[in-house]
Design an enzyme around this catalytic site. Structure first.
Site: not given
Ligand code: NAP
Length: 477
Positions: A175, A248, A282-283, A441
């Protein structure tokens, strides 16, 4: 200020065009370091290197690949304090939690390496005389790992370790909020026996680096941890090459507190959910349904517990319960959601505003009651130290409201009644359910969401198999 580079094919290189991005400390808004603002061309180079390296890497016996992973885990264990401080500085979690993240990361790498002798194929009985049918689990090839910022160090391991032990190579995009720990990890692995090109780090923007990874036809699997919105974008992009995706995504975990619940346990676990990592997990429980007969008691106790949270700069004070939100936008969004709930008739029992700070992004511990099931605060991910509460009368109603969500990652229930717990197991439509325990988890479980929370999963045997593809062979003798 330190200016880090990408790790591509075993070499540290700047972005094509030498673009850079500043990394900020969310606790005080001060700059920390610079990382490359990479281009699609950098991704192309990294994927080419990973493609070349994969052939030789896959030919090695899995146990040899595992040895390299164990060596990486040992190096991580040797730098717990330094790495934890890097994570806290750029991400804002407490130092205690950052140390847990680093140690858990090392343990996770070891755990995945231990699968080396256990990824087995099958021999399937044939209908034809003289025929042998073999089922192989093969590596997919090159994996693209796209990381979020909330557990940035651990997420490197969650993508890299299962990918490598099964014979894949990987290109990782950290990120842009938290690339410093990944830059440190790149330095750490550069001092091991890892062959060039097996693990590559390309820093930059999601819309450029992430998009280039998702659209590259030589990438066999895109594994993203991130938001639902990004998951949808990546799926759309990956669809052009029919690239496999492992997503995820976000959650909106319901917690159900039954009238017979161990109240102390329920209060402690729900508070922990909203306070750990400033509620950015997230969880963790994001909405509570409490049975009407204990609603007042639960709300009072939870409010007291939340109010007692110590908020502050985790770099300066090891005793804080939580630090800042990741950035200004996150803090503003949380505040908007709280005020929108108030406008709809909800009551802010405690908190409900930004906490004072010089340049950081802090939010007060907040409890909200009288929330409507249809409201944004109940339906959308908050990702902050805010807990909305809804009352219910019976279990049917609670399960109905819990399942009424576009997310389906985790859920929890507090009860002493085995029949109630079993009904929850059968009727809660989530990838994960915690009964009478906190939301966290295990590495040997399977962390996977349903509905918009994702596709596929991570951890354990089933998570490992996500990084393999089948190859069935019919031999006629
Ligand atoms: P995010 O904004 O979706 O970003 C995640 C990653 O995707 C970042 O590296 C981001 O780059 C990249 N990205 C953004 N736009 C993209 C595109 N068009 N194509 C490819 N990659 C792209 O999420 P976040 O804010 O970093 O993380 C928080 C979210 O993650 C929350 O919704 C949380 O619930 C979720 N999460 C889920 C889990 C799970 O196991 N289910 C675990 C942890 C977090 P940038 O560096 O530009 O932002």
């Amino acid at each position: 200020m330190m200016n880090y580079k990408n790790l591509i094919n075993g070499r540290f290189v700047p972005a094509t065009g030498n673009g850079t991005m500043k990394v900020m400390n969310p606790s005080d808004g001060q700059p920390i370091c610079m990382v490359p603002d990479s281009t699609a061309a950098d991704v192309e180079t990294a994927v080419e290197a990973a493609t070349v390296a994969q052939k030789e890497w896959a030919r090695r016996p899995a146990i040899q690949r595992a040895k390299v992973l164990h060596a990486i885990a040992d190096k991580v264990r040797g730098q717990v304090e330094q790495l934890a401080r890097v994570i806290t500085e750029e991400q804002g979690k407490t130092l205690g939690l950052a140390r847990v993240e680093v140690i858990f990361t090392a343990d996770y790498i070891d755990y995945m390496a231990e699968w080396a002798r256990r990824v087995e194929g099958e021999i399937i009985p044939s209908d034809r005389p003289g025929e042998t049918i073999l089922f192989f689990r093969q590596p997919i090839g090159v994996v693209g790992g796209i990381l979020p910022w909330n557990f940035p160090f651990f997420l490197i391991a969650r993508k890299m370790a299962p990918a490598l032990v099964t014979g894949n190579t990987i290109v990782i995009k950290p990120s842009r909020e938290t690339p410093h720990n990944a830059a440190k990890f790149s330095e750490l692995i550069a001092g091991t026996d890892l062959p060039p090109g097996v693990v590559n780090f390309v820093h930059g923007r999601g819309s450029v680096v992430g998009d280039a990874l998702a659209s590259n036809s030589h990438v066999g699997l895109i594994s993203l941890t991130g938001s639902v919105e990004t998951g949808i974008r990546i799926m759309t992009t990956a669809a052009k090459n029919v690239t496999k995706v492992n997503l995820e995504l976000g959650g909106k975990a319901p917690g159900i507190v039954m009238g017979d619940a161990d109240m102390k346990l329920a209060v402690t676990a729900v508070k922990a959910s909203r306070v750990i990592n400033s509620g950015q997990v997230c969880n963790c429980c994001e909405r509570v349904y409490v049975q009407d007969k204990v609603a007042e008691e639960f709300t009072d106790k939870l409010t007291a517990a939340m109010k007692a949270s110590k908020v502050g700069d985790p770099n300066l004070d090891e005793t804080v319960d939580y630090g800042p939100m990741i950035n200004e936008g996150a803090c503003r969004r949380i505040d908007e959601m709280v005020h929108n709930a108030e406008k709809e008739g909800a009551t802010v029992v405690t908190g409900g505003k930004r906490a004072p700070s010089k340049g950081g992004f802090y939010y007060e511990p907040t409890v909200i009651t009288d929330c409507k099931q249809t409201s944004e605060i109940i339906q959308k991910e908050i990702f902050g130290p805010v807990i909305p509460i809804v009352k219910f009368h019976d279990l049917d109603e609670a399960i109905g409201m819990a399942n009424d969500s576009e997310y389906g990652l985790t859920s929890s229930i507090y009860t002493k009644d085995l029949n109630v717990a079993l009904r929850a197991c059968h009727e809660l439509k989530f990838g994960e359910t915690y009964i009478n325990r906190e939301n966290f988890e295990a590495m040997q479980g399977f962390h996977a969401g349903v509905r918009k929370s994702g596709i596929g999963g991570a951890d354990g045997k089933h998570g490992l198999y996500e990084f393999t593809q089948s190859h069935i062979v019919y031999i006629q003798s």
